[in-house]
Motif scaffolding. Structure first.
Motif, mmCIF file in Angstrom:
data_model
loop_
_atom_site.group_PDB
_atom_site.id
_atom_site.type_symbol
_atom_site.label_atom_id
_atom_site.label_comp_id
_atom_site.label_asym_id
_atom_site.label_seq_id
_atom_site.Cartn_x
_atom_site.Cartn_y
_atom_site.Cartn_z
ATOM 1 N N UNK A 129 0.837 -1.212 0.000
ATOM 2 C CA UNK A 129 0.000 0.000 0.000
ATOM 3 C C UNK A 129 0.870 1.260 0.000
ATOM 4 N N UNK A 130 1.975 1.179 0.731
ATOM 5 C CA UNK A 130 2.891 2.340 0.800
ATOM 6 C C UNK A 130 3.480 2.631 -0.594
ATOM 7 N N UNK A 131 3.876 1.568 -1.294
ATOM 8 C CA UNK A 131 4.435 1.754 -2.639
ATOM 9 C C UNK A 131 3.376 2.280 -3.610
ATOM 10 N N UNK A 132 2.155 1.783 -3.452
ATOM 11 C CA UNK A 132 1.055 2.247 -4.315
ATOM 12 C C UNK A 132 0.836 3.749 -4.062
ATOM 13 N N UNK A 133 0.795 4.121 -2.772
ATOM 14 C CA UNK A 133 0.580 5.534 -2.414
ATOM 15 C C UNK A 133 1.681 6.427 -2.955
ATOM 16 N N UNK A 134 2.922 5.898 -2.956
ATOM 17 C CA UNK A 134 4.023 6.748 -3.405
ATOM 18 C C UNK A 134 4.215 6.675 -4.932
ATOM 19 N N UNK A 135 3.299 5.993 -5.612
ATOM 20 C CA UNK A 135 3.294 6.005 -7.074
ATOM 21 C C UNK A 135 4.319 5.095 -7.735
ATOM 22 N N UNK A 136 4.737 4.041 -7.050
ATOM 23 C CA UNK A 136 5.698 3.108 -7.654
ATOM 24 C C UNK A 136 5.070 2.435 -8.882
ATOM 25 N N UNK A 137 5.804 2.436 -9.976
ATOM 26 C CA UNK A 137 5.269 1.870 -11.215
ATOM 27 C C UNK A 137 5.904 0.545 -11.601
#
Lengths: 120, 285
Positions: free
Chosen positions: B134-142
């Motif tokens: 969720x943290x990576x999703x929030x920070x926009x990791x592609x």
């Protein structure tokens, strides 16, 4: 040099190749270089704040160094992209998640993500 | 607010914060549905299920379900939809031994893996890995490969949990016939899910037994065998954990929390809370 910091001393066969190995790895930067008994010793800092001092030595006995991380899965993925030698898959242990890799001098690094399972 | 990302391997990650939503007739992929705060209602086949904070349900790819949210407080949900081929590949590469894979790399028919669908508390490694995801999703990791790495771990965590919560419990039932064991455990999970979904209500044992299609005596006996506690003890634990959630995440007065989670009087709640967690609700807060 901050003497309050705790440095993990890692003995390496060749300072130059070890430094290039670590600085090429994700999550490590060269913090500073200090001189000890006429030898330049690089100090590396991991993203988690761990400090490693590389000290060149002619005969090196491979050691095990434990470093902390806040996200083992991410670090394993990044290390795997770089084809780091001796990289093991993350494994779940009693205190969290960890994986290992080897440096050019044969030292075994354990990267561990501590997880507090009491509330989780 | 809704984040929705379909990965190249047809897995999908959905993160949503909303007060109201309705998604009818979902099917086709294995679904790991998590509620982080608030409550979400699910109609799974004919079952009505409510996911409470910090709980999740893993649904089969051929299960048709509807989920809806209608709440005065914001509800945060997180879902991972696993493509059946991804789950099949995961099973092959993780559960089969290397020599079997080498001998028959293409020789396995697709197994139609079906899980017993049940509500579980979100904790342990699955919680940590979903938090990282969720943290990576929030920070926009592609980086899709990185996201897939987490999905692999989440699936591995679920299989481990499933083994301890279903396979081991099934084995602990004192019946000779394996099919009977499976059927009884299925019914017990229905009873368990019903208690979790209705924890705030005053529940009668007869009602729970009827929902699970078991007699009261049968429910009491088999529930104890499978979960090493009575249905009443289980319900009390669910209520206490929900009380913990409200103490941690809201500023509701303790009397109100006692009422919300279904306890009858504050004094018995405080006593039970202290006995379970070695601190009073006030100290915990």
């Amino acid at each position: 040099m901050d003497f309050n910091q705790v440095y993990k001393v890692v003995f390496v066969k060749c300072e130059e190749s070890s430094l290039s190995f670590f600085t090429d790895m994700p999550g490590f930067i060269l913090a500073e270089k200090i001189e000890i008994e006429g030898k330049e010793c690089p100090i590396l800092q991991s993203t988690n704040g761990d400090l490693i001092m590389l000290v060149e030595k002619e005969t090196v006995e491979a050691d095990t160094i434990v470093l902390k991380t806040d996200d083992c899965v991410r670090d394993y993925y990044l290390f795997n992209q770089k084809s780091i030698p001796g990289l093991t898959k993350p494994r779940y242990v009693a205190h969290g998640l960890e994986f290992c890799f080897l440096d050019p001098s044969g030292n075994r690094f354990v990267l561990t993500e501590e997880r507090d399972y009491s509330e989780a | 607010m809704k984040y929705n990302r379909v990965l190249v391997d047809k897995n999908e990650i959905i993160s949503e914060s909303t007060y109201s939503a309705h998604y009818p007739k979902n099917t086709g992929r294995y679904a790991l549905n998590v509620v982080l705060s608030g409550q979400a209602s699910y109609t799974v086949e004919k079952r009505e299920i409510t996911l409470v904070p910090d709980s999740f349900i893993f649904l089969n790819h051929d299960t048709s379900y509807t989920n809806s949210i209608d709440s005065t407080v914001e509800v945060n949900t997180f879902s991972v939809l696993f493509d059946p081929d991804f789950v099949h590949d995961f099973e092959q590469s993780n559960l089969l031994q290397d020599h079997v894979l080498l001998d028959q790399p293409l020789g396995f028919k697709e197994r139609d893996t079906r899980f017993v669908e049940s509500i579980y508390p979100l904790r342990g490694n699955l919680k940590f890995n979903l938090q990282h995801l969720a943290k990576h999703i929030d920070s926009g990791v592609n980086d899709e490969l990185l996201l897939s790495e987490y999905l692999n771990h989440c699936l591995a965590n679920y299989y481990k949990l499933y083994h301890s919560e279903i396979i081991k419990r099934e084995a602990s039932l004192q019946f000779l016939n394996g099919t009977t064991k499976s059927e009884i455990l299925k019914r017990l999970t229905v009873a368990r899910d019903y208690m979790i979904s209705n924890y705030h209500r005053r529940l009668r044992l007869e009602e729970v037994a009827q929902v699970a299609c078991l007699s009261v005596n049968h429910l009491l006996r088999t529930f104890k065998q499978a979960y090493q506690q009575s249905p009443h003890q289980f319900l009390t634990k669910v209520r206490l954990h929900q009380a913990k959630h409200f103490l941690r995440n809201t500023d509701y007065p303790i009397n109100e929390i006692v009422d919300i989670v279904g306890f009858e009087c504050p004094s018995s709640f405080i006593r039970l809370f202290r006995n379970s967690f070695q601190v009073t609700p006030g100290q915990y807060r």
